[in-house]
Design an enzyme around this catalytic site. Structure first.
Site, PDB file in Angstrom:
ATOM      1  N   GLY A 119      36.211   1.189 -49.831  1.00 27.78           N
ATOM      2  CA  GLY A 119      34.496   1.728 -50.998  1.00 27.78           C
ATOM      3  C   GLY A 119      35.085   1.080 -52.753  1.00 27.78           C
ATOM      4  O   GLY A 119      34.367   0.886 -52.700  1.00 27.78           O
ATOM      5  N   GLU A 123      38.085   0.850 -43.424  1.00 24.98           N
ATOM      6  CA  GLU A 123      37.712   1.884 -43.522  1.00 24.98           C
ATOM      7  C   GLU A 123      37.777   1.981 -41.820  1.00 24.98           C
ATOM      8  O   GLU A 123      38.029   3.121 -41.175  1.00 24.98           O
ATOM      9  CB  GLU A 123      36.488   2.094 -43.494  1.00 24.98           C
ATOM     10  CG  GLU A 123      35.814   2.268 -44.412  1.00 24.98           C
ATOM     11  CD  GLU A 123      35.659   1.397 -45.408  1.00 24.98           C
ATOM     12  OE1 GLU A 123      35.777  -0.112 -44.512  1.00 24.98           O
ATOM     13  OE2 GLU A 123      35.221   1.054 -46.405  1.00 24.98           O
TER      14      GLU A 123
HETATM   15  C1  HXC Z   1      44.029   8.174 -52.119  1.00 19.77           C
HETATM   16  C2  HXC Z   1      46.033   6.034 -51.893  1.00 19.77           C
HETATM   17  C3  HXC Z   1      45.101   5.641 -51.744  1.00 19.77           C
HETATM   18  C4  HXC Z   1      43.698   6.253 -50.685  1.00 19.77           C
HETATM   19  C5  HXC Z   1      46.510   4.624 -51.913  1.00 19.77           C
HETATM   20  N1  HXC Z   1      46.865   5.687 -53.063  1.00 19.77           N
HETATM   21  N2  HXC Z   1      45.299   4.145 -51.852  1.00 19.77           N
HETATM   22  N3  HXC Z   1      44.878   7.680 -52.400  1.00 19.77           N
HETATM   23  N4  HXC Z   1      43.210   7.229 -51.588  1.00 19.77           N
HETATM   24  N5  HXC Z   1      42.843   5.428 -50.942  1.00 19.77           N
HETATM   25  C6  HXC Z   1      47.784   6.359 -53.318  1.00 19.77           C
HETATM   26  C7  HXC Z   1      49.624   6.867 -52.216  1.00 19.77           C
HETATM   27  O1  HXC Z   1      49.068   7.506 -51.199  1.00 19.77           O
HETATM   28  C8  HXC Z   1      50.019   6.774 -53.200  1.00 19.77           C
HETATM   29  O2  HXC Z   1      50.537   7.489 -53.345  1.00 19.77           O
HETATM   30  C9  HXC Z   1      49.804   5.411 -54.567  1.00 19.77           C
HETATM   31  O3  HXC Z   1      48.149   5.374 -54.355  1.00 19.77           O
HETATM   32  C10 HXC Z   1      50.798   4.111 -54.022  1.00 19.77           C
HETATM   33  O4  HXC Z   1      49.590   3.652 -52.690  1.00 19.77           O
HETATM   34  P1  HXC Z   1      50.706   3.170 -51.997  1.00 19.77           P
HETATM   35  O5  HXC Z   1      50.908   2.846 -50.440  1.00 19.77           O
HETATM   36  O6  HXC Z   1      52.947   3.619 -52.126  1.00 19.77           O
HETATM   37  O7  HXC Z   1      51.595   1.663 -52.802  1.00 19.77           O
HETATM   38  P2  HXC Z   1      51.683   0.164 -51.697  1.00 19.77           P
HETATM   39  O8  HXC Z   1      53.132   0.096 -51.082  1.00 19.77           O
HETATM   40  O9  HXC Z   1      51.752  -0.519 -53.199  1.00 19.77           O
HETATM   41  O10 HXC Z   1      50.681   0.152 -50.934  1.00 19.77           O
HETATM   42  C11 HXC Z   1      49.132  -0.256 -51.685  1.00 19.77           C
HETATM   43  C12 HXC Z   1      48.354  -0.066 -50.914  1.00 19.77           C
HETATM   44  C13 HXC Z   1      48.346   1.179 -49.701  1.00 19.77           C
HETATM   45  C14 HXC Z   1      47.955  -0.816 -49.494  1.00 19.77           C
HETATM   46  C15 HXC Z   1      46.595  -0.095 -51.249  1.00 19.77           C
HETATM   47  O11 HXC Z   1      47.867   2.224 -50.592  1.00 19.77           O
HETATM   48  C16 HXC Z   1      46.968   1.250 -48.843  1.00 19.77           C
HETATM   49  O12 HXC Z   1      46.441   0.804 -47.728  1.00 19.77           O
HETATM   50  N6  HXC Z   1      45.669   2.297 -49.102  1.00 19.77           N
HETATM   51  C17 HXC Z   1      44.968   2.550 -48.435  1.00 19.77           C
HETATM   52  C18 HXC Z   1      43.134   1.854 -49.182  1.00 19.77           C
HETATM   53  C19 HXC Z   1      42.520   1.857 -48.140  1.00 19.77           C
HETATM   54  O13 HXC Z   1      42.666   2.284 -46.640  1.00 19.77           O
HETATM   55  N7  HXC Z   1      41.286   1.741 -48.838  1.00 19.77           N
HETATM   56  C20 HXC Z   1      39.841   2.477 -47.725  1.00 19.77           C
HETATM   57  C21 HXC Z   1      40.338   3.795 -48.006  1.00 19.77           C
HETATM   58  S1  HXC Z   1      38.325   3.753 -47.234  1.00 19.77           S
HETATM   59  P3  HXC Z   1      51.941   8.854 -54.004  1.00 19.77           P
HETATM   60  O14 HXC Z   1      51.509  10.025 -54.800  1.00 19.77           O
HETATM   61  O15 HXC Z   1      52.610   8.633 -52.138  1.00 19.77           O
HETATM   62  O16 HXC Z   1      52.340   7.719 -54.705  1.00 19.77           O
HETATM   63  C22 HXC Z   1      37.254   3.852 -47.521  1.00 19.77           C
HETATM   64  C23 HXC Z   1      35.896   4.235 -47.217  1.00 19.77           C
HETATM   65  C24 HXC Z   1      34.684   4.320 -48.187  1.00 19.77           C
HETATM   66  O17 HXC Z   1      37.439   3.280 -48.785  1.00 19.77           O
HETATM   67  C25 HXC Z   1      33.501   4.952 -48.242  1.00 19.77           C
HETATM   68  C26 HXC Z   1      32.936   6.841 -48.315  1.00 19.77           C
HETATM   69  C27 HXC Z   1      32.115   7.030 -48.128  1.00 19.77           C
END
Ligand code: HXC
Length: 256
Positions: free
Chosen positions: A109, A132
């Site tokens: 997103g 996603e």
């Molecule tokens: C909630 C998130 C998050 C997310 C990161 N965090 N991304 N929380 N939603 N999308 C949180 C982690 O849980 C963690 O919290 C803190 O942020 C730091 O993240 P880390 O993973 O520890 O950092 P890092 O190792 O640097 O990795 C960063 C990252 C990874 C590569 C961005 O966090 C990641 O892959 N995140 C997911 C990215 C993703 O797939 N996004 C798409 C989502 S689906 P804590 O509390 O543990 O410190 C989407 C759908 C859209 O967007 C449509 C909706 C209708």
């Protein structure tokens, strides 16, 4: 406005910063609502350029909030998708150009909010992807439609099917971002671009954006008709008269 979104309006440039760095600026419902409110406030303030960026050193927007989504039932998921679409549409239809200053992670997103902007400038540290599929879902805030309108169809399909995370250079090569700049120069560079856009004649800029948006909305004939009407509609405006008179009188124009 929730304290996870900041709005600054200076000299006609509205800068909206997602400020939830502990969650890498992931957009939960409250933050999305605050973003929607910030866009409305920027519009009320007659902003002539919009910048969207993320707080902290790591992330633009790491996507929708995965922890929150993991608890949602279908009705809640539908409402979440609808709200995200409203926000992306508000960016796309904002009556002045919008620039995404992609200062780090732009996943799911987050990338979809960047896709709704007119221009995308990435820091060399940015990583972008429609990730996603790794969560068992598909893009839900517009990427299945906006991505193939920005890059070629096969590139869009590859991004959505494989969920690859592209670095800034690859994203630029694929046409996902218009420009890559050094991380430390991103903010200043984008603010300069925005100031330049804000100094353009506002009515013509708005018309230009509306007409370009039509190219994604309608048939060629419909879009061309829109352009003709919009073009002629600018005649008689202060900026049209002033811009042309200034040329004839060999001086700089003084736009409204
Ligand atoms: C909630 C998130 C998050 C997310 C990161 N965090 N991304 N929380 N939603 N999308 C949180 C982690 O849980 C963690 O919290 C803190 O942020 C730091 O993240 P880390 O993973 O520890 O950092 P890092 O190792 O640097 O990795 C960063 C990252 C990874 C590569 C961005 O966090 C990641 O892959 N995140 C997911 C990215 C993703 O797939 N996004 C798409 C989502 S689906 P804590 O509390 O543990 O410190 C989407 C759908 C859209 O967007 C449509 C909706 C209708």
């Amino acid at each position: 406005m929730a304290d996870t979104v900041r709005l600054d309006v200076t000299d006609g440039v509205a800068t909206v910063t997602i400020d939830r760095p502990d969650a890498l600026n992931a957009l939960n419902v409250d933050t999305l609502g605050a973003l929607r409110d910030a866009l409305a406030e920027a519009e009320d303030a007659d902003a002539r350029a919009l910048v969207l960026t993320g707080a902290g050193e790591k992330a633009f927007i790491a996507g929708a909030d995965i922890a929150a989504m993991s608890e949602m039932d279908t009705a809640e998921a539908q409402a979440y998708a609808d709200l995200g679409h409203d926000v992306a549409n508000a960016i796309e239809q904002f009556p002045a150009p919008a620039i995404a200053a992609i200062n780090g992670y732009a996943f799911g997103g987050g990338m979809e909010m960047a896709l709704a902007c007119d221009l995308r400038v990435a820091s060399e540290r940015a990583l972008l992807g429609q990730t996603e599929i790794d969560l068992g879902i598909i893009p839900g805030w517009g990427a299945t439609q906006r991505l193939p309108r920005l890059v070629d169809d096969e590139t869009a399909r590859r991004l959505v099917f494989f969920g690859d995370r592209l670095d800034a250079t690859d994203a630029h090569e694929e046409g996902l971002v218009g420009e890559v700049v050094a991380h430390d120069e991103l903010d200043d560079h984008v603010q300069d671009l925005a100031a330049e856009l804000a100094a353009q004649p506002a009515t013509a800029m708005r018309a230009a954006k509306e007409a370009l948006n039509q190219s994604h909305e309608t048939t060629l004939a419909g879009g061309l008709a829109f352009e003709r009407r919009t073009w002629a509609g600018l005649f008689g405006s202060h900026d049209q008269r002033e811009g042309m008179r200034a040329f004839v009188e060999d001086r700089d124009p003084d736009f409204e």
